[in-house]
Write a protein that holds these residues in place. Sequence first.
Motif, short mmCIF file in Angstrom:
data_model
loop_
_atom_site.label_atom_id
_atom_site.label_comp_id
_atom_site.label_asym_id
_atom_site.label_seq_id
_atom_site.Cartn_x
_atom_site.Cartn_y
_atom_site.Cartn_z
N MET A 99 0.84 -1.19 0.00
CA MET A 99 0.00 0.00 0.00
C MET A 99 0.88 1.24 0.00
N THR A 100 0.35 2.31 -0.59
CA THR A 100 1.00 3.60 -0.46
C THR A 100 0.76 4.13 0.94
N ALA A 101 1.54 5.12 1.32
CA ALA A 101 1.34 5.73 2.64
C ALA A 101 -0.06 6.29 2.78
N ASN A 102 -0.57 6.89 1.70
CA ASN A 102 -1.91 7.46 1.73
C ASN A 102 -2.97 6.37 1.86
N GLU A 103 -2.80 5.28 1.12
CA GLU A 103 -3.76 4.17 1.20
C GLU A 103 -3.81 3.58 2.59
N TYR A 104 -2.64 3.46 3.21
CA TYR A 104 -2.61 2.86 4.54
C TYR A 104 -3.18 3.81 5.59
N HIS A 105 -2.63 5.02 5.67
CA HIS A 105 -3.01 5.93 6.75
C HIS A 105 -4.44 6.44 6.62
N ASN A 106 -4.89 6.63 5.40
CA ASN A 106 -6.23 7.20 5.21
C ASN A 106 -7.28 6.17 4.84
N GLY A 107 -6.89 4.90 4.78
CA GLY A 107 -7.87 3.89 4.40
C GLY A 107 -7.85 2.63 5.24
N ASN A 146 -5.41 9.17 12.21
CA ASN A 146 -5.48 7.74 11.92
C ASN A 146 -4.45 6.94 12.71
N ASP A 147 -3.97 7.52 13.80
CA ASP A 147 -2.98 6.86 14.64
C ASP A 147 -3.56 5.63 15.33
N ILE A 148 -2.82 4.52 15.29
CA ILE A 148 -3.24 3.32 16.02
C ILE A 148 -2.12 2.79 16.92
N VAL A 149 -1.09 3.61 17.14
CA VAL A 149 0.07 3.10 17.87
C VAL A 149 0.48 3.98 19.04
N ASN A 150 0.06 5.24 19.05
CA ASN A 150 0.48 6.13 20.13
C ASN A 150 -0.69 6.46 21.06
N MET A 151 -1.21 7.67 20.99
CA MET A 151 -2.19 8.12 21.97
C MET A 151 -3.54 7.41 21.85
N ARG A 152 -3.88 6.90 20.67
CA ARG A 152 -5.14 6.15 20.58
C ARG A 152 -5.08 4.91 21.47
N VAL A 153 -3.93 4.24 21.47
CA VAL A 153 -3.76 3.07 22.34
C VAL A 153 -3.74 3.50 23.80
N ALA A 154 -3.04 4.57 24.13
CA ALA A 154 -2.96 5.04 25.51
C ALA A 154 -4.35 5.39 26.04
N LYS A 155 -5.15 6.09 25.22
CA LYS A 155 -6.49 6.47 25.66
C LYS A 155 -7.42 5.26 25.73
N LEU A 156 -7.23 4.32 24.84
CA LEU A 156 -8.05 3.10 24.86
C LEU A 156 -7.91 2.36 26.18
N LEU A 157 -6.69 2.34 26.72
CA LEU A 157 -6.40 1.60 27.95
C LEU A 157 -6.33 2.49 29.17
N ASN A 158 -6.40 3.81 28.96
CA ASN A 158 -6.10 4.76 30.03
C ASN A 158 -4.74 4.46 30.62
N ALA A 159 -3.78 4.18 29.73
CA ALA A 159 -2.44 3.77 30.14
C ALA A 159 -1.57 4.98 30.44
N PRO A 160 -0.85 4.97 31.56
CA PRO A 160 0.10 6.05 31.84
C PRO A 160 1.26 6.00 30.87
N VAL A 161 1.75 7.18 30.48
CA VAL A 161 2.78 7.29 29.45
C VAL A 161 4.01 7.97 30.02
N LEU A 162 5.18 7.44 29.69
CA LEU A 162 6.45 8.10 29.96
C LEU A 162 6.98 8.64 28.64
N LEU A 163 7.34 9.90 28.60
CA LEU A 163 7.82 10.55 27.39
C LEU A 163 9.35 10.58 27.40
N ILE A 164 9.96 10.05 26.33
CA ILE A 164 11.41 9.90 26.25
C ILE A 164 11.99 10.92 25.27
#
Length: 504
Positions: A99-107, A146-164
Motif C-alpha cells: 500500500m502507499t502511505a496514503n492508502e494505509y493511513h487514510n484507508g 489515523n494513529d493506532i500506535v500512540n495516543m489512541r492506544v494510551a487512551k483506549l487503555l487509560n495507560a500512563p505514558v512516559l515521554l522519552i
Amino acid sequence: MANYIMLQGTSSHVGKSVLTTALCRIFFQDGKKVVPFKAQNMALNSYVTKDGKEMGRAQVAQAEAAGLEPQVVMNPVLLKPTGNSRSQVILMGNPIGNMTANEYHNGYSLKALSTVKDCLQKLDREYDTIVIEGAGSPAEINLKANDIVNMRVAKLLNAPVLLIADIDRGGALASIVGTLELLDPDERDLIKGIIINKFRGDIRLLQPALDFLKEKTGKPVVGVLPYLDNLGIDDEDSVSLNDKNLPKETAELTVAVIKTPKISNFTDFDSLANEPDVLVKYIGKGESIGEPDLIILPGTKNTIEDLSYLYENGYAQEIKNSLKKSIPVIGICGGYQMLGQEILDPHHMESEIDCIQGLGLLTTRTIFAKSKSTYQVTASYIGKGFLGMTGVNEVLNGYEIHMGKTEFLDTTNHAFSITNQISNKVYQDGLISEDGLVLGTYIHGIFDNDLYRRSLLNALRKRKNLEPLQQITNQYAQKQQSYNRLANTVRNNLNMDLIHKIME
C-alpha cells in the motif's frame, strides 16, 4: 486486569525500544508475568515465529527479555517499506499486500484497529503487566487522525505514558516542551513522567534543566539514563548501523557487510560483531569495500532495487575484483539471490522490471512468486569446499523469509540440508561455488549458531596464518547478560518506585 506502562518518544530513535526491553527485563526479574506490545511497527528488520508468522525484531528482543517465546500478538501490524512511499502491510504475521502511505493511513489503519484491540484484550487476560511501545512521536499532527500506535492506544487503555527524549542529539528540552504543547489536554494528562536518555557528562550540570522541565511542564523527570555503548541487543532500525562501525583493538578479522538501501535483517551479523576477533564494517554509499577477510551481501526488502544499486555504484565490479584476490563472499537471502545468474519478476512483485542480470557468481536463477515463504528451520552443514570447512557437528537453527524460488542450473554443491519446522519437509539449501569462495543461503540467523560461527571464523583465520580460537562464544548466554546489564543500568537511573506508583 493487567497494569500498563507506555513509552512514547519525542521522535524516532530516542530509545523507546531499548527502554521497553529494559522494563520487560526488570519486571521479569521481579517475578511479574510481563509482555511487550507495539500495535504497529515500521521496520525492515523482522523475525519469523515458530508458527511461521512475521513480526518486528524489536518485539522479539523484548519478548526474550520478558522470558517469552515471541508471538505476533505482541506486534499485530508490521509495515515493511518497499520504496516510493509504499510498504508491504503485514497483519497478524501474514502479508496482505503493498500500500502507499496514503492508502494505509487514510484507508486501512483504522480497519486494523479492531485487530489491535483484540490483541490487547488477549494479553490483558493472560498477563499481569503490559509494557507498550509507541512509534515516532505522538505529536505528528498530520498522522494523529489515523494513529493506532500512540495516543489512541494510551487512551483506549487509560495507560500512563512516559515521554522519552534523546539529549545526545540536542534540543531535548525543546522537543519535550513542544511535544506536550502539541498534544490535546486529555493526551497531555496521560503523560505521567519524562525520561532523558543518552546523557553524557556530569549529571550535576543538567540539574537546572531538570528543574526547569518540572516547573514548565508539571511533569516529574523519572530519570536520566546514560549513553550506553555496545548494548548487544537487537535493533529494529537501520539508523543504528551508523553507530556500529566502531574500531576494535582485538579484531584480527574484518567482515564487510554491504549496506544496501533496502537492507533487512541486519541483526544476522550482530553475533559476528560480538566475537572478540572480528570487526564488522557496514559499507555505505561512496565507501570502498577495501580488502576485508569476508564480504557479505545481506538480506533486502527489494532485491532488484538493491542489485541495481550495486551496479550503479560500482560495488558489483568491486565484489568481482575482490574475488579475483581470493576474498570470499557470502550472500544471505536477497544477497543469495543477487549472486545468481538472473532474477525474474514476472508478476512485478518488486518492480516493473521483468528480469535483471545477477552478479553471476553462482549457477542459480531466482523467480519471484506472489506468495511469501516464512518459517523456522533446522539445518545441517553439508557443504564441501567453502574455505576448506568440513562438516560441522551442530544442529543449526534459523528461519527463512523470502519471496520466490531459487533454481539450480547445473550440478550443485549445496551448503545445507534443511528441515522445515512447520511441514517437516527436508530439502537442500544454498550453493557453494566451484572455487570454494562463494556461498549463498536463504537461512537467516545462521551466524547465531555458535559452533558454525566459530568454524567459519577459524577458516578465515587459517587463511591469514592465524591460530584458531578454541573458545566458543555462547551467543544465548551473552544476550541474557546484555538484558541483565541493561536492566541494572535502568534500575539504577530511573525512579522505579515512582514508575510502580504511576502504574498502580
